[in-house]
Design an enzyme around this catalytic site. Structure first.
Site, short mmCIF file in Angstrom:
data_model
loop_
_atom_site.label_atom_id
_atom_site.label_comp_id
_atom_site.label_asym_id
_atom_site.label_seq_id
_atom_site.Cartn_x
_atom_site.Cartn_y
_atom_site.Cartn_z
N LYS A 154 0.82 -1.23 0.00
CA LYS A 154 0.00 0.00 0.00
C LYS A 154 0.85 1.28 0.00
O LYS A 154 0.42 2.31 -0.50
CB LYS A 154 -0.97 -0.01 1.18
CG LYS A 154 -2.05 -1.10 1.03
CD LYS A 154 -3.08 -1.04 2.13
CE LYS A 154 -3.99 -2.26 2.04
NZ LYS A 154 -5.07 -2.24 3.03
N ASP A 212 -9.99 2.17 2.30
CA ASP A 212 -10.08 1.41 3.56
C ASP A 212 -10.65 2.28 4.67
O ASP A 212 -11.53 1.85 5.43
CB ASP A 212 -8.69 0.95 4.02
CG ASP A 212 -8.14 -0.20 3.19
OD1 ASP A 212 -8.95 -1.01 2.69
OD2 ASP A 212 -6.91 -0.29 3.06
#
Ligand code: NDP
Length: 265
Positions: free
Chosen positions: A65, A101
């Site tokens: 990420k 997220d």
């Protein structure tokens, strides 16, 4: 052959529900696209592989990420703040990065009302983006973690942080298991003596682990506390990513019934 191709990049990636979630939504909404998975070993090659595979967009999972953030030409303001991207879309030859997220998690906990104080058990990667978005949304976030080292950056960002040794229990409205304790073992995310004091005073307990009743959720249920697992977090991050992938052609509520089917199979 589908008009647009999407993928999830990660290592490991074989367990991911994302291909099922997105393909069910593409099919249900009759959007001409296909979503696959790609085992990416080297995060530094993310952009190269994205372009080589002719992708329109990707989701990115552990451990890439941060590499995803670096691979983008432009990132949105929230991703800029946290340095982590989990969704990339190609538009006019440029890679645009987003974090879905954190807003997915924020939406997942809004069903619990009158929540002001939140205790995170754990301070890893998932806690990083979610702690910032919760604080931005007005929650008072405290972190309790097993090791001291991981707490350093949170401390620098002004969060109240404790290890088990320094913790002095207060009342927390919402307690969240942000650790991987309970994922593949039967561990609680903090010592039982601490949970015994804080859980009975909480309004709700949430686990980011999904698809199973963890020892943490069992513990909370035994104290008659409202609980929820991480399924909605996963679902909502996926819906928000789908909105980006399809350039907001569909609303959140239009996508939800199709993507939700992935959790019923
Ligand atoms: P990280 O590896 O970045 O961090 C792990 C954290 O868990 C650390 O704080 C670590 O503490 C703590 N920890 C691990 N084992 C224990 C234990 N036995 N007791 C106490 N603390 C422990 O993990 P991530 O942040 O990437 O993932 C955390 C969880 O979130 C995972 O279970 C993952 O499946 C879940 N997740 C769910 C998502 C969803 O959509 N629902 C999305 C992303 C993740 P220490 O510093 O002491 O090592």
């Amino acid at each position: 052959m589908a008009k647009e191709l999407f993928a999830i990049f990660g290592n490991p990636v074989s367990h991911s529900k994302s291909p099922l979630m997105h393909n069910l939504s593409f099919r249900g909404l009759e959007y001409d696209a296909c979503y696959t998975r790609y085992l990416l070993h080297d995060g530094l090659r993310l952009k190269e592989m994205f372009l080589k595979l002719g992708l329109k967009g990707v989701n990115v999972t552990v451990p890439h990420k941060e590499a995803a953030f670096n691979a983008c030409d432009e990132v949105d303001a929230f991703s800029q703040k946290i340095g982590v991207v989990n969704t990339i879309v190609k538009r006019n030859g440029k890679l645009y990065g987003y974090n879905t997220d954190a807003p997915g998690f924020l939406k997942a906990i809004t069903e619990f009302k009158d929540i002001k104080t939140v205790l995170f058990l754990g301070a890893g990667g998932t806690a990083q983006s979610t702690s910032v978005i919760l604080r931005d949304a007005g929650y008072d976030v405290t972190l309790l973690n097993r090791s001291k080292e991981r707490l350093e950056k949170y401390k620098k960002e002004g969060f109240t942080t404790y290890t088990y040794e320094t913790f002095s229990p207060k009342r927390y409205d919402l307690i969240i298991n942000m650790t991987s304790a309970g994922l593949e073992d039967n561990h609680l995310p903090a010592p039982e003596e601490i949970l015994d004091v804080i859980i009975p005073k909480a309004k709700a307990c949430v686990d980011v682990i999904y698809g199973k009743e963890t020892p943490f959720l069992k513990f909370a249920k035994n104290h008659n506390i409202s609980t929820k697992d991480g399924s909605d977090m996963l679902l909502y991050q996926g819906i928000i990513a789908f909105e980006y992938f399809t350039n907001n052609t569909y609303t959140f509520d239009e996508i939800k019934p199709y993507m939700q089917k992935a959790f019923m199979l």
